[in-house]
Design a protein around this motif. Structure first.
Motif, mmCIF file in Angstrom:
data_model
loop_
_atom_site.group_PDB
_atom_site.id
_atom_site.type_symbol
_atom_site.label_atom_id
_atom_site.label_comp_id
_atom_site.label_asym_id
_atom_site.label_seq_id
_atom_site.Cartn_x
_atom_site.Cartn_y
_atom_site.Cartn_z
ATOM 1 N N GLY A 163 0.854 -1.185 0.193
ATOM 2 C CA GLY A 163 0.042 -0.458 0.006
ATOM 3 C C GLY A 163 1.037 1.391 -0.340
ATOM 4 N N VAL A 164 -0.159 2.454 -0.663
ATOM 5 C CA VAL A 164 0.452 3.878 0.307
ATOM 6 C C VAL A 164 0.335 4.800 1.410
ATOM 7 C CG1 VAL A 164 0.935 5.776 -1.286
ATOM 8 C CG2 VAL A 164 0.967 3.515 -2.367
ATOM 9 N N ILE A 165 1.364 5.105 1.976
ATOM 10 C CA ILE A 165 0.902 5.432 3.024
ATOM 11 C C ILE A 165 0.784 7.634 2.532
ATOM 12 C CG2 ILE A 165 1.837 6.147 5.620
ATOM 13 C CD1 ILE A 165 3.486 4.218 5.580
ATOM 14 N N THR A 166 -0.917 7.604 3.417
ATOM 15 C CA THR A 166 -0.858 8.663 2.695
ATOM 16 C C THR A 166 -1.111 10.096 2.786
ATOM 17 O OG1 THR A 166 -1.228 7.586 0.755
ATOM 18 C CG2 THR A 166 -2.367 9.508 0.234
ATOM 19 N N VAL A 175 5.850 7.611 9.906
ATOM 20 C CA VAL A 175 5.558 5.990 9.742
ATOM 21 C C VAL A 175 7.166 5.587 9.487
ATOM 22 C CG1 VAL A 175 4.614 3.971 10.172
ATOM 23 C CG2 VAL A 175 2.982 6.438 10.005
ATOM 24 N N LYS A 176 7.969 3.962 10.404
ATOM 25 C CA LYS A 176 8.920 3.797 10.177
ATOM 26 C C LYS A 176 8.265 2.200 10.217
ATOM 27 C CE LYS A 176 11.078 7.523 10.956
ATOM 28 N NZ LYS A 176 11.721 8.215 9.903
ATOM 29 N N ALA A 177 9.260 1.841 10.093
ATOM 30 C CA ALA A 177 9.545 0.031 9.263
ATOM 31 C C ALA A 177 8.795 -0.823 11.056
ATOM 32 C CB ALA A 177 10.143 -0.817 9.121
ATOM 33 N N ALA A 178 9.736 -0.566 11.967
ATOM 34 C CA ALA A 178 9.833 -0.478 13.414
ATOM 35 C C ALA A 178 8.125 -0.641 13.532
ATOM 36 C CB ALA A 178 10.662 -0.392 14.246
ATOM 37 N N ASP A 179 7.574 0.994 13.868
ATOM 38 C CA ASP A 179 5.828 1.212 14.554
ATOM 39 C C ASP A 179 4.905 0.091 13.523
ATOM 40 O OD1 ASP A 179 6.996 2.964 15.295
ATOM 41 O OD2 ASP A 179 6.690 4.386 13.507
ATOM 42 N N MET A 193 10.017 -0.630 3.037
ATOM 43 C CA MET A 193 9.459 0.805 2.725
ATOM 44 C C MET A 193 10.179 1.564 1.630
ATOM 45 S SD MET A 193 7.909 1.681 6.734
ATOM 46 C CE MET A 193 7.218 3.307 6.159
ATOM 47 N N GLY A 194 9.363 2.359 0.802
ATOM 48 C CA GLY A 194 9.821 2.980 0.062
ATOM 49 C C GLY A 194 11.237 3.744 0.930
ATOM 50 N N ASP A 195 12.210 4.610 -0.005
ATOM 51 C CA ASP A 195 13.135 5.597 0.015
ATOM 52 C C ASP A 195 12.187 6.631 0.144
ATOM 53 O OD1 ASP A 195 15.409 6.753 0.626
ATOM 54 O OD2 ASP A 195 16.905 6.089 -0.970
ATOM 55 N N PRO A 201 7.095 13.616 0.168
ATOM 56 C CA PRO A 201 7.187 13.830 1.571
ATOM 57 C C PRO A 201 5.802 13.024 2.054
ATOM 58 C CG PRO A 201 7.797 15.592 0.226
ATOM 59 C CD PRO A 201 7.145 15.302 -1.142
ATOM 60 N N ASN A 202 4.396 13.336 1.535
ATOM 61 C CA ASN A 202 3.264 12.591 1.954
ATOM 62 C C ASN A 202 2.925 11.416 1.064
ATOM 63 O OD1 ASN A 202 3.148 14.063 -0.098
ATOM 64 N ND2 ASN A 202 0.356 13.792 -0.272
ATOM 65 N N ALA A 203 3.978 10.459 0.240
ATOM 66 C CA ALA A 203 3.269 9.673 0.098
ATOM 67 C C ALA A 203 4.927 8.550 -0.214
ATOM 68 C CB ALA A 203 2.906 9.835 -1.566
ATOM 69 N N LEU A 204 4.170 7.478 0.817
ATOM 70 C CA LEU A 204 5.555 6.513 1.037
ATOM 71 C C LEU A 204 4.793 4.830 0.862
ATOM 72 C CD1 LEU A 204 8.734 6.479 1.574
ATOM 73 C CD2 LEU A 204 8.310 5.876 3.419
ATOM 74 N N PRO A 205 5.181 4.322 -0.327
ATOM 75 C CA PRO A 205 5.047 3.247 0.108
ATOM 76 C C PRO A 205 5.325 2.152 0.976
ATOM 77 C CG PRO A 205 6.324 2.994 -2.023
ATOM 78 C CD PRO A 205 5.965 4.441 -1.735
ATOM 79 N N VAL A 206 4.342 1.022 0.930
ATOM 80 C CA VAL A 206 5.183 0.440 1.920
ATOM 81 C C VAL A 206 4.995 -1.515 1.866
ATOM 82 C CG1 VAL A 206 2.948 0.312 3.616
ATOM 83 C CG2 VAL A 206 5.188 -0.517 4.969
ATOM 84 N N THR A 207 5.684 -2.374 2.002
ATOM 85 C CA THR A 207 4.867 -3.639 1.975
ATOM 86 C C THR A 207 5.688 -4.838 3.247
ATOM 87 O OG1 THR A 207 5.855 -4.109 -0.385
ATOM 88 C CG2 THR A 207 5.867 -5.980 -0.142
ATOM 89 N N VAL A 208 4.297 -5.722 3.693
ATOM 90 C CA VAL A 208 4.764 -6.547 4.757
ATOM 91 C C VAL A 208 4.575 -7.379 4.185
ATOM 92 C CG1 VAL A 208 3.867 -6.587 6.941
ATOM 93 C CG2 VAL A 208 3.522 -3.833 6.005
ATOM 94 N N HIS A 209 5.571 -8.333 4.931
ATOM 95 C CA HIS A 209 5.272 -9.706 4.462
ATOM 96 C C HIS A 209 4.590 -10.766 5.811
ATOM 97 C CE1 HIS A 209 7.387 -9.794 0.646
ATOM 98 N NE2 HIS A 209 8.176 -8.851 1.247
ATOM 99 N N LEU A 210 3.378 -10.634 5.949
ATOM 100 C CA LEU A 210 2.929 -11.492 7.454
ATOM 101 C C LEU A 210 3.309 -12.723 7.194
ATOM 102 C CD1 LEU A 210 -0.699 -10.160 6.401
ATOM 103 C CD2 LEU A 210 1.211 -9.204 8.476
#
Length: 725
Positions: A163-166, A175-179, A193-195, A201-210
């Protein structure tokens, strides 16, 4: 004055229950029941809110689903209403401290078109990261940081979402990866998480491997993996152990258990550095073994995960296998390919053979010697044993003569030399028929006699050098055993070892650290690169088994098993071959008990044997360790002198009787033919002193004549012994 916190917690459920009447009677009743129950147990505010929400949501969804089914609409809409109820129950479970459940892999139709997994992921994100609501006592990670463009990837071995943190324009994602990892209870390494440098600044992609699949070892491109590839990359290269060769597998049972043939096109492989080969293959020395083939361009290679000789080869009743065959070979042990390991003790029609044995303490050297004694006894070979370290050979009773102790061992060595001189005097031609028995002169712990620190160093060195050179054709072989292959153990004599290796086989067992390298001054052709100190004293894993053993129940009478230690494991080298791993036979009973007839094989009744007692007490060299007595007659004369204590003058014959020494020297050219005639008649090497005595003259007149004859190539000098060319 408003209600206190305690009053709010107590009366909020009732108020919420009344408010729920607008939703429906069943929702109101469910909310009221939840509030009353929570009031009774004095639950916290988060629990109250969760219970009320569950009651309202569940009952409301139930009423709606009932109405949909009653009106005859599509049942899928009713099934979709179960999803919000489940999400509410899961949120309540999370609020009360439960663990993150494994997300279901199935999807269900929802009113908004989202699967149940997506709804749960979104609910947790809103609950702990973005809001809008905030549970009392818990701080949101970043309010307003919603998860947009959510996509779920579900497979048999993995579950992940992206998803994208918006955030609204002008805000920055904090929001950090540890959070994210703490919310979904996964390791931080499973959150990508993307660089921020590459995104707004207000949109950062994230991938979580459950659920992440088990890591598969990555093999870089070009890295060798198969035995053939490893061989080509490390062994066949110019600086490898076998450059220019190609490996062809004949058996493969894993990366540490295979066999193959190494081939070099149109060029002989020659000798191979075994230690270097083990290093190329990243293995220990005993895990690699070589076997010569009929073709010089090929060599067999074997890699072992568990050594094939770990359990040994027991032989306690079939004594016939220890007897010498028609070719003069006896069985000494077993090669790694389960074939019998044979060494020659005789060469039919030509004489005896030597045997060189190296092995440190607890390596199996004494066991091999006892086995040799048993084989000699079974084959009707007489043995003269020199054992400087008294009481170490259990099979000493099988020998015709045993010198037990340092002084007695030197006496046995003198007797073996006298037997060789006796046979030389009786058999002028080497190709005599063997009417006398073969004899083995066995020298155990030879370094105690040959090393420079030994009081018998010079005499023992001179005797052993001459015996290793001259005794084979007279039916006398030398079996020499030392603790290390170092030149010091052989009196710094290159002659002894070279003659032993040329005239027979060699057995190399484990040595002490730093004393077993067969390189440099200790190099042996066919065993290049072997370091005997690298042979372990126990098999892999045995030390741990011994450490874990319960000593309280240990049977003190139990016999040690072959797998308890590498006793007898080493290399066997025969003339013209490559050293091959083998292990001596495992005898579970004393060798002497297998002899059957304990009566030792006697040597022939000859003059040397008749004067054995006097000979053992008579040094055969002078005080400087030179001028070795070269004939039986001179040795017996010296023995008689030593026995009587009065020097006996030899009777002079010939021209010297009347003219004396001066008369014998009239015309010095006349002495040269006499020297040549004497050397050709005796056909043995003699010192200058012996030649002078036999010719009735002095040494100072004989030496110049010998030097002149040597320049003409009419005589040769080998270690101060003169012979006719």
């Amino acid at each position: 004055m408003g209600p206190t916190r305690t009053q709010f917690i107590q009366y909020a459920p009732a108020a919420l229950a009344v408010g729920a009447l607008t939703v429906g009677p069943w929702s109101a009743l469910a909310a009221a029941a939840a509030g009353a129950g929570a009031w009774a147990v004095s639950a916290s505010a988060p629990v109250l809110r969760s219970l009320i929400a569950c009651g309202i949501t569940t009952s409301g969804c139930g009423i709606a689903a009932h109405q949909i089914l009653a009106s005859g609409m599509d049942p899928l809409f009713a099934l979709g209403l179960a999803v919000p109820a489940g999400a509410a129950a899961l949120a309540h479970y999370r609020n009360t401290g439960g663990e993150l459940a494994v997300l279901p892999a199935t999807t269900a139709a929802a009113p908004a078109g989202q699967s149940s997994q997506v709804q749960v992921i979104t609910a947790w994100w809103a609950e702990f990261i973005s809001g809008p609501t905030q549970t009392e006592g818990r701080k949101l990670i970043q309010p307003g940081a919603v998860l947009a463009h959510l996509a779920l990837d579900v497979g048999d071995e993995h579950v992940s979402f992206t998803g994208v943190i918006t955030l609204p324009q002008g805000q920055q994602v904090r929001v950090k990866a540890a959070d994210v990892a703490s919310v979904y209870r996964v390791p931080v390494s499973q959150v990508e998480m993307g660089d921020p440098k590459h995104f707004a600044p207000n949109a950062l992609p994230v991938t979580v491997h459950l659920k992440k699949p088990a890591a598969v070892p990555e093999i870089a491109a070009g890295v060798p993996t198969t035995p053939e590839e490893l061989w080509a990359a490390h062994v066949a290269v110019p600086d490898g152990a076998m450059p220019g060769t190609r490996l062809t597998l004949t058996r493969y049972d894993g990366p540490l258990d295979w066999e193959g043939i190494a081939t070099r096109e149109r060029k002989a492989i020659g000798t191979v550095n075994v230690q270097g080969l083990a290093g190329n293959l990243d293995l220990s020395n005993i895990q690699v073994a070589l076997a010569a083939t009929d073709k010089p361009t090929q060599m067999g290679v074997r890699v072992m995960k568990e050594h094939t000789l770990m359990h040994g080869t027991m032989l306690s009743s079939v004594v016939d296998e220890l007897a010498m065959d028609s070719r003069g070979y006896v069985r000494l042990g077993t090669y790694i390919d389960a074939q019998a390991a044979l060494v020659p003790l005789a060469q039919p029609g030509s004489g005896a053979r030597h045997l060189y044995l190296v092995g440190g303490s607890r390596s199996g050297k004494s066991g091999v010697l006892e086995q040799v004694l048993l084989s000699a006894h079974t084959s009707r070979i007489a043995v003269i044993l020199a054992s400087p370290q008294a009481g170490t050979i259990a099979g000493a009773g099988l020998t015709a003569f045993c010198g037990d102790g340092l002084d007695e061992a030197m006496g046995a060595l003198r007797l073996a030399y006298a037997m060789m001189l006796d046979r030389e005097s009786r058999y002028r031609s080497p190709s005599f028929p063997f009417t006398d028995p073969l004899v083995l002169a066995v020298i155990d712990e030879a370094h105690m006699l040959l090393s420079t620190s030994s009081p018998y160093h010079a005499e023992a060195k001179a005797i052993v050098e001459q015996m290793t050179r001259r005794s084979l054709k007279r039916g006398i072989g030398v079996v020499l055993a030392t603790q290390t292959p170092l030149a010091e153990d052989l009196g710094n004599s290159s002659i002894i070892r070279s003659q032993l290796l040329i005239g027979g086989g060699a057995v190399f067992l484990r040595c002490a650290k730093g004393q077993g390298s067969l390189v440099g001054a200790n190099a042996v052709q066919g065993a290049e690169g072997i370091d005997l100190s690298l042979i372990p004293d126990s098999w892999p894993g045995q030390a741990r088994k011994v450490a874990d053993r319960d000593m309280s129940g240990l049977d003190t009478k139990a016999v040690a098993k072959p797998e308890d230690a590498t006793f007898g494991l080493g290399y066997l080298l025969t003339p013209g071959s490559q050293a091959v791993q083998f292990r001596s036979l495992y005898l579970d009973v004393p060798p002497a008990s297998l002899a059957g007839n304990p009566e030792p094989v006697p040597v022939e009744d000859c003059e040397a044997w008749q004067h054995a007692e006097a000979i053992t007490q008579t040094p055969v060299v002078d005080q400087r360790g030179r001028n070795l007595i070269g004939s039986l007659a001179d040795l017996l004369t010296k023995a008689r002198q030593g026995a009587s204590g009065v020097p006996q003058q030899r009777a002079q014959t010939g021209p010297a009787d009347s003219a004396g020494p001066a008369g014998a020297l009239d015309g010095q050219e006349q002495i040269k033919p006499r020297i040549l005639e004497l050397l050709r008649e005796q056909a043995i090497g003699m010192t200058a002193e012996t030649i002078a005595r036999k010719l009735g003259t002095t040494v100072r007149h004989v030496r110049p004549r010998l030097s002149e004859l040597k320049k003409r190539d009419e005589v040769i000098n080998e270690n101060s012994l003169w012979r006719a060319a």
